[in-house]
Design a protein around this motif. Sequence first.
Motif, PDB file in Angstrom:
ATOM      1  N   PRO A  17       0.845  -1.201   0.000  1.00 27.01           N
ATOM      2  CA  PRO A  17       0.000   0.000   0.000  1.00 27.01           C
ATOM      3  C   PRO A  17       0.876   1.245   0.000  1.00 27.01           C
ATOM      4  CG  PRO A  17      -0.834  -1.608   1.557  1.00 27.01           C
ATOM      5  CD  PRO A  17       0.496  -2.130   1.090  1.00 27.01           C
ATOM      6  N   ASP A  18       0.545   2.185  -0.869  1.00 27.55           N
ATOM      7  CA  ASP A  18       1.417   3.358  -1.002  1.00 27.55           C
ATOM      8  C   ASP A  18       0.963   4.512  -0.114  1.00 27.55           C
ATOM      9  OD1 ASP A  18      -0.853   3.950  -2.445  1.00 27.55           O
ATOM     10  OD2 ASP A  18       0.196   4.581  -4.256  1.00 27.55           O
ATOM     11  N   TRP A  19       0.900   4.256   1.188  1.00 23.86           N
ATOM     12  CA  TRP A  19       0.622   5.327   2.121  1.00 23.86           C
ATOM     13  C   TRP A  19       1.762   6.333   2.080  1.00 23.86           C
ATOM     14  CZ3 TRP A  19      -0.424   0.384   4.817  1.00 23.86           C
ATOM     15  CH2 TRP A  19      -1.798   0.090   4.848  1.00 23.86           C
ATOM     16  N   SER A  20       1.407   7.592   2.009  1.00 22.06           N
ATOM     17  CA  SER A  20       2.424   8.641   1.850  1.00 22.06           C
ATOM     18  C   SER A  20       2.919   9.107   3.223  1.00 22.06           C
ATOM     19  CB  SER A  20       1.846   9.823   1.066  1.00 22.06           C
ATOM     20  OG  SER A  20       0.684  10.313   1.712  1.00 22.06           O
ATOM     21  N   THR A  21       3.376   8.156   4.030  1.00 19.17           N
ATOM     22  CA  THR A  21       3.895   8.462   5.353  1.00 19.17           C
ATOM     23  C   THR A  21       4.809   7.329   5.803  1.00 19.17           C
ATOM     24  OG1 THR A  21       3.323   8.829   7.681  1.00 19.17           O
ATOM     25  CG2 THR A  21       1.839   7.436   6.396  1.00 19.17           C
ATOM     26  N   ASP A  22       5.750   7.643   6.674  1.00 21.99           N
ATOM     27  CA  ASP A  22       6.623   6.625   7.244  1.00 21.99           C
ATOM     28  C   ASP A  22       6.063   6.072   8.547  1.00 21.99           C
ATOM     29  OD1 ASP A  22       8.490   6.900   5.215  1.00 21.99           O
ATOM     30  OD2 ASP A  22       9.571   8.497   6.260  1.00 21.99           O
ATOM     31  N   ARG A  23       4.889   6.552   8.942  1.00 21.06           N
ATOM     32  CA  ARG A  23       4.313   6.125  10.224  1.00 21.06           C
ATOM     33  C   ARG A  23       3.707   4.734  10.160  1.00 21.06           C
ATOM     34  NH1 ARG A  23       0.018  10.145  12.199  1.00 21.06           N
ATOM     35  NH2 ARG A  23       0.074   8.709  13.984  1.00 21.06           N
ATOM     36  N   VAL A  24       3.435   4.226   8.962  1.00 18.99           N
ATOM     37  CA  VAL A  24       2.768   2.935   8.827  1.00 18.99           C
ATOM     38  C   VAL A  24       3.390   2.166   7.671  1.00 18.99           C
ATOM     39  CG1 VAL A  24       0.979   3.837   7.287  1.00 18.99           C
ATOM     40  CG2 VAL A  24       0.507   1.816   8.683  1.00 18.99           C
ATOM     41  N   ARG A  25       3.423   0.844   7.803  1.00 20.27           N
ATOM     42  CA  ARG A  25       3.906  -0.025   6.740  1.00 20.27           C
ATOM     43  C   ARG A  25       2.927  -1.172   6.568  1.00 20.27           C
ATOM     44  NH1 ARG A  25      10.396  -0.796   8.068  1.00 20.27           N
ATOM     45  NH2 ARG A  25      10.965   1.420   7.960  1.00 20.27           N
ATOM     46  N   GLY A  26       2.748  -1.593   5.319  1.00 19.88           N
ATOM     47  CA  GLY A  26       1.863  -2.720   5.060  1.00 19.88           C
ATOM     48  C   GLY A  26       2.327  -3.498   3.845  1.00 19.88           C
ATOM     49  N   ILE A  27       1.940  -4.787   3.784  1.00 20.47           N
ATOM     50  CA  ILE A  27       2.251  -5.616   2.618  1.00 20.47           C
ATOM     51  C   ILE A  27       1.135  -6.634   2.388  1.00 20.47           C
ATOM     52  CG2 ILE A  27       4.774  -5.496   2.716  1.00 20.47           C
ATOM     53  CD1 ILE A  27       4.670  -8.319   4.031  1.00 20.47           C
ATOM     54  N   PHE A  28       1.056  -7.072   1.143  1.00 21.49           N
ATOM     55  CA  PHE A  28       0.343  -8.293   0.767  1.00 21.49           C
ATOM     56  C   PHE A  28       1.380  -9.192   0.103  1.00 21.49           C
ATOM     57  CE2 PHE A  28      -3.046  -5.034   0.459  1.00 21.49           C
ATOM     58  CZ  PHE A  28      -3.919  -5.542   1.420  1.00 21.49           C
ATOM     59  N   SER A  29       1.550 -10.403   0.622  1.00 21.62           N
ATOM     60  CA  SER A  29       2.551 -11.303   0.054  1.00 21.62           C
ATOM     61  C   SER A  29       1.990 -12.078  -1.123  1.00 21.62           C
ATOM     62  CB  SER A  29       3.056 -12.280   1.122  1.00 21.62           C
ATOM     63  OG  SER A  29       2.072 -13.246   1.446  1.00 21.62           O
ATOM     64  N   PHE A  30       2.880 -12.547  -1.994  1.00 24.85           N
ATOM     65  CA  PHE A  30       2.560 -13.488  -3.063  1.00 24.85           C
ATOM     66  C   PHE A  30       3.154 -14.843  -2.672  1.00 24.85           C
ATOM     67  CE2 PHE A  30       1.059  -9.832  -4.929  1.00 24.85           C
ATOM     68  CZ  PHE A  30       0.679  -9.959  -6.248  1.00 24.85           C
ATOM     69  N   ARG A  31       3.284 -15.785  -3.592  1.00 26.36           N
ATOM     70  CA  ARG A  31       3.729 -17.118  -3.196  1.00 26.36           C
ATOM     71  C   ARG A  31       5.214 -17.384  -3.449  1.00 26.36           C
ATOM     72  NH1 ARG A  31       0.180 -21.470  -5.990  1.00 26.36           N
ATOM     73  NH2 ARG A  31       1.591 -22.871  -4.886  1.00 26.36           N
ATOM     74  N   GLU A  32       5.905 -16.459  -4.060  1.00 29.15           N
ATOM     75  CA  GLU A  32       7.324 -16.650  -4.344  1.00 29.15           C
ATOM     76  C   GLU A  32       8.198 -16.111  -3.215  1.00 29.15           C
ATOM     77  OE1 GLU A  32       8.541 -18.296  -6.930  1.00 29.15           O
ATOM     78  OE2 GLU A  32       6.544 -18.685  -7.710  1.00 29.15           O
ATOM     79  N   GLY A  33       9.408 -16.679  -3.102  1.00 29.69           N
ATOM     80  CA  GLY A  33      10.382 -16.136  -2.174  1.00 29.69           C
ATOM     81  C   GLY A  33      10.481 -16.840  -0.841  1.00 29.69           C
ATOM     82  N   GLY A  34       9.830 -18.031  -0.713  1.00 33.37           N
ATOM     83  CA  GLY A  34       9.876 -18.757   0.544  1.00 33.37           C
ATOM     84  C   GLY A  34      10.617 -20.069   0.429  1.00 33.37           C
ATOM     85  N   VAL A  35      10.379 -20.961   1.418  1.00 29.29           N
ATOM     86  CA  VAL A  35      11.127 -22.210   1.497  1.00 29.29           C
ATOM     87  C   VAL A  35      10.236 -23.445   1.479  1.00 29.29           C
ATOM     88  CG1 VAL A  35      13.043 -21.101   2.705  1.00 29.29           C
ATOM     89  CG2 VAL A  35      11.187 -22.140   4.044  1.00 29.29           C
ATOM     90  N   LEU A 263      -1.623 -16.722   1.628  1.00 25.78           N
ATOM     91  CA  LEU A 263      -0.974 -15.424   1.473  1.00 25.78           C
ATOM     92  C   LEU A 263      -1.076 -14.652   2.770  1.00 25.78           C
ATOM     93  CD1 LEU A 263      -2.795 -14.577  -1.874  1.00 25.78           C
ATOM     94  CD2 LEU A 263      -0.527 -15.612  -1.654  1.00 25.78           C
ATOM     95  N   LEU A 264      -0.307 -13.594   2.879  1.00 22.15           N
ATOM     96  CA  LEU A 264      -0.312 -12.782   4.099  1.00 22.15           C
ATOM     97  C   LEU A 264      -0.605 -11.328   3.773  1.00 22.15           C
ATOM     98  CD1 LEU A 264       1.988 -12.887   7.104  1.00 22.15           C
ATOM     99  CD2 LEU A 264       2.138 -10.832   5.695  1.00 22.15           C
ATOM    100  N   GLY A 265      -1.454 -10.734   4.620  1.00 19.55           N
ATOM    101  CA  GLY A 265      -1.620  -9.283   4.640  1.00 19.55           C
ATOM    102  C   GLY A 265      -1.189  -8.813   6.008  1.00 19.55           C
ATOM    103  N   ALA A 266      -0.397  -7.769   6.080  1.00 21.73           N
ATOM    104  CA  ALA A 266       0.112  -7.317   7.370  1.00 21.73           C
ATOM    105  C   ALA A 266       0.255  -5.805   7.389  1.00 21.73           C
ATOM    106  CB  ALA A 266       1.463  -7.971   7.682  1.00 21.73           C
ATOM    107  N   ILE A 267       0.081  -5.226   8.579  1.00 14.28           N
ATOM    108  CA  ILE A 267       0.197  -3.783   8.757  1.00 14.28           C
ATOM    109  C   ILE A 267       0.758  -3.504  10.141  1.00 14.28           C
ATOM    110  CG2 ILE A 267      -2.218  -3.621   9.530  1.00 14.28           C
ATOM    111  CD1 ILE A 267      -2.310  -0.850   8.203  1.00 14.28           C
TER     112      ILE A 267
END
Length: 270
Positions: A17-35, A263-267
């Motif tokens: 999510p492109d929140w225009s602040t450094d106060r918050v971070r969020g992601i939605f993961s896809f299926r690549e990049g794990g083990v 998948l993961l959504g996190a904030i």
Amino acid sequence: MRTNWTGSAGDPVWIRPDWSTDRVRGIFSFREGGVSDAPYQSLNVGYHVGDDAAAVTENRRRCAEKIGATLEDLVVPEQVHGAGVAVVTEAHRGRGSTPAFPPIPGVDGVVSNVPGLTLTIMAADCVPMLFYDATAGVIGAAHSGWRGTVSHISREVLRTMSEAFSSRPEDVDVWLGPSIRRCCYEVDERVAQPVAESFGHGPLLPRHARPGKYLLSLQACIRMDLQSAGVSEEHIHDVGVCTACHTHVLYSHRAEHGRTGRLLGAIRLA
């Protein structure tokens, strides 16, 4: 729809999510990049699907790292396909992060104003939602399948944010993550009837030559709920990615016949 991709199928893919602040971070993961190995390859974050627990733990650690968190910062609701929402405090840090710590019971949504806590949702077709009120300094995360949607979990998140932290819906920014979309989500009357009762027939498209079958847009239902609660249209962001259409980079419970990862959504507040 707004999509902010990084990477590719061969290199870990994320939507931020492109929140225009450094106060918050969020992601939605896809299926690549794990083990994880097949059929969960490779960034599965669900312990309950039959995957190796050590692999899932490493995958969750990698996801947490992407938003500046640790595995111990994660807070995970049980996700029972309902509309329950819990207020999360410092005492909940780590709940549901690994099998050693049970998730927040009986809820599909969590809200908090505690910096560093990472509110986490898992999905593989259902809609992961992230909420952020910059004015009140409050975040939320919720899992919305069809049952949660007709039970108005999105409104319950907003209500809980308001009651616990005096958040106002007009100040809340909401992101809907990768999920199954109307192109692939066929339902029968058992689902269509409660959807129509809650949202009318607009989100339902009758299927040609298939009586009693409909294509359903959960995203349209959620958007209606959010706007009716007072969230402005420009504050609702749908990433527009269908899980069932893109199983090469996303998990889909329906398209993969139930044997797949999550998948993961996190904030988190910084």
